[in-house]
Motif scaffolding. Sequence first.
Motif, PDB file in Angstrom:
ATOM      1  N   ILE A  88      -0.323  39.099   7.734  1.00  0.00           N
ATOM      2  CA  ILE A  88      -1.743  39.050   6.927  1.00  0.00           C
ATOM      3  C   ILE A  88      -1.857  40.421   6.522  1.00  0.00           C
ATOM      4  N   GLU A  89      -1.923  41.446   7.037  1.00  0.00           N
ATOM      5  CA  GLU A  89      -2.164  42.678   6.533  1.00  0.00           C
ATOM      6  C   GLU A  89      -1.443  43.697   7.371  1.00  0.00           C
ATOM      7  N   GLN A  90      -1.126  44.902   6.836  1.00  0.00           N
ATOM      8  CA  GLN A  90      -0.653  45.909   7.679  1.00  0.00           C
ATOM      9  C   GLN A  90      -1.151  47.276   6.811  1.00  0.00           C
ATOM     10  N   ASP A  91      -1.306  48.326   7.758  1.00  0.00           N
ATOM     11  CA  ASP A  91      -1.737  49.471   7.362  1.00  0.00           C
ATOM     12  C   ASP A  91      -1.328  50.577   8.386  1.00  0.00           C
ATOM     13  N   GLU A  92      -1.762  51.618   8.430  1.00  0.00           N
ATOM     14  CA  GLU A  92      -1.386  52.809   9.160  1.00  0.00           C
ATOM     15  C   GLU A  92      -1.824  52.409  10.746  1.00  0.00           C
ATOM     16  N   GLU A  93      -2.893  51.842  10.697  1.00  0.00           N
ATOM     17  CA  GLU A  93      -3.661  51.591  11.929  1.00  0.00           C
ATOM     18  C   GLU A  93      -3.325  50.340  12.511  1.00  0.00           C
ATOM     19  N   LYS A  94      -2.956  49.385  12.051  1.00  0.00           N
ATOM     20  CA  LYS A  94      -2.815  48.040  12.535  1.00  0.00           C
ATOM     21  C   LYS A  94      -1.597  46.864  11.730  1.00  0.00           C
ATOM     22  N   ILE A  95      -1.263  46.076  12.575  1.00  0.00           N
ATOM     23  CA  ILE A  95      -0.545  44.969  11.876  1.00  0.00           C
ATOM     24  C   ILE A  95      -1.475  43.918  12.204  1.00  0.00           C
ATOM     25  N   VAL A  96      -1.663  42.861  11.234  1.00  0.00           N
ATOM     26  CA  VAL A  96      -2.424  41.877  11.809  1.00  0.00           C
ATOM     27  C   VAL A  96      -1.407  40.470  11.327  1.00  0.00           C
ATOM     28  N   LEU A  97      -1.146  39.637  12.331  1.00  0.00           N
ATOM     29  CA  LEU A  97      -0.180  38.591  12.049  1.00  0.00           C
ATOM     30  C   LEU A  97      -0.928  37.376  12.246  1.00  0.00           C
ATOM     31  N   GLY A  98      -0.363  36.176  11.569  1.00  0.00           N
ATOM     32  CA  GLY A  98      -1.058  34.898  11.686  1.00  0.00           C
ATOM     33  C   GLY A  98       0.448  33.947  12.194  1.00  0.00           C
ATOM     34  N   ASN A  99      -0.170  32.952  12.817  1.00  0.00           N
ATOM     35  CA  ASN A  99       1.016  31.973  13.158  1.00  0.00           C
ATOM     36  C   ASN A  99       0.288  30.444  13.035  1.00  0.00           C
ATOM     37  N   ARG A 100       1.303  29.709  12.662  1.00  0.00           N
ATOM     38  CA  ARG A 100       1.317  28.472  12.455  1.00  0.00           C
ATOM     39  C   ARG A 100       1.825  27.421  13.369  1.00  0.00           C
ATOM     40  N   ALA A 101       2.808  28.096  14.193  1.00  0.00           N
ATOM     41  CA  ALA A 101       3.518  27.234  15.124  1.00  0.00           C
ATOM     42  C   ALA A 101       4.042  27.976  16.398  1.00  0.00           C
ATOM     43  N   CYS A 102       3.728  27.527  17.584  1.00  0.00           N
ATOM     44  CA  CYS A 102       4.202  28.250  18.789  1.00  0.00           C
ATOM     45  C   CYS A 102       5.550  27.794  19.072  1.00  0.00           C
ATOM     46  N   PRO A 103       6.529  28.997  19.600  1.00  0.00           N
ATOM     47  CA  PRO A 103       7.653  28.653  19.966  1.00  0.00           C
ATOM     48  C   PRO A 103       7.823  27.828  21.256  1.00  0.00           C
ATOM     49  N   PHE A 104       6.326  27.668  22.080  1.00  0.00           N
ATOM     50  CA  PHE A 104       6.435  26.750  23.074  1.00  0.00           C
ATOM     51  C   PHE A 104       5.992  25.588  22.651  1.00  0.00           C
ATOM     52  N   ALA A 105       5.681  25.212  21.272  1.00  0.00           N
ATOM     53  CA  ALA A 105       5.249  24.076  20.918  1.00  0.00           C
ATOM     54  C   ALA A 105       4.053  23.694  21.719  1.00  0.00           C
ATOM     55  N   GLU A 106       4.068  22.306  22.122  1.00  0.00           N
ATOM     56  CA  GLU A 106       2.810  21.650  22.748  1.00  0.00           C
ATOM     57  C   GLU A 106       2.701  22.206  24.151  1.00  0.00           C
ATOM     58  N   LYS A 107       3.829  22.652  24.613  1.00  0.00           N
ATOM     59  CA  LYS A 107       3.750  23.217  26.228  1.00  0.00           C
ATOM     60  C   LYS A 107       2.755  24.213  26.177  1.00  0.00           C
ATOM     61  N   VAL A 108       2.262  24.942  25.329  1.00  0.00           N
ATOM     62  CA  VAL A 108       1.451  26.050  25.279  1.00  0.00           C
ATOM     63  C   VAL A 108       0.172  25.756  25.403  1.00  0.00           C
ATOM     64  N   LEU A 109      -0.205  24.414  25.089  1.00  0.00           N
ATOM     65  CA  LEU A 109      -1.656  24.025  25.187  1.00  0.00           C
ATOM     66  C   LEU A 109      -2.587  24.164  26.335  1.00  0.00           C
ATOM     67  N   GLY A 110      -3.419  24.762  26.568  1.00  0.00           N
ATOM     68  CA  GLY A 110      -4.115  25.003  27.806  1.00  0.00           C
ATOM     69  C   GLY A 110      -3.645  25.950  28.692  1.00  0.00           C
TER      70      GLY A 110
END
Length: 184
Positions: A88-110
Amino acid sequence: MGHPVDVEIDLDRDVFLRTLVRELATSLESVIGLEEASGYISVVGQAVGTQIDEMYLKALGVERLSPEQVAAALVDLKRRIKGDFYVIEQDEEKIVLGNRACPFAEKVLGRESMCMMTSNVFGTIAARNLGYASVELQQTIARGDAGCRVVVHLVPGAEVGLGREYFADVDALPPHPGSGSVPA
């Protein structure tokens, strides 16, 4: 009477392994609680992060990834395991990441403890290459959010209380190519 080979069921190695990780997380969370389960999974995530970092270092033929390479590696490793992370954004202080799909898929819910894999893999890779990271899971699919928002803070600061910290032995870090020293 049908034969097991002839029926349609959603079972392959990927589903089996995702189910296995979910059930391990479920067992840990129910026996020792979310915080302790997250701690156990963090240990695994750190080991996995170290191994993945070594793969990128070897493949790229470098001793240390630059901040831009770290961000690209985090996105790439998740892509390879069927996640859908993006910067999403990156500078010297941080990397901000977004994600639309978990590698664990539905198994991660809860199962929030499973997010420690992401936190620790990201934190380990960032810290091993840049000296420090604090990973803040602002939004997660596991908690029911539509996607994930992960902030990898690269310098210690006020945000420390919001995430898990990861450190590297700065004296052991090789300098970035083109720089004469390791940044403080």
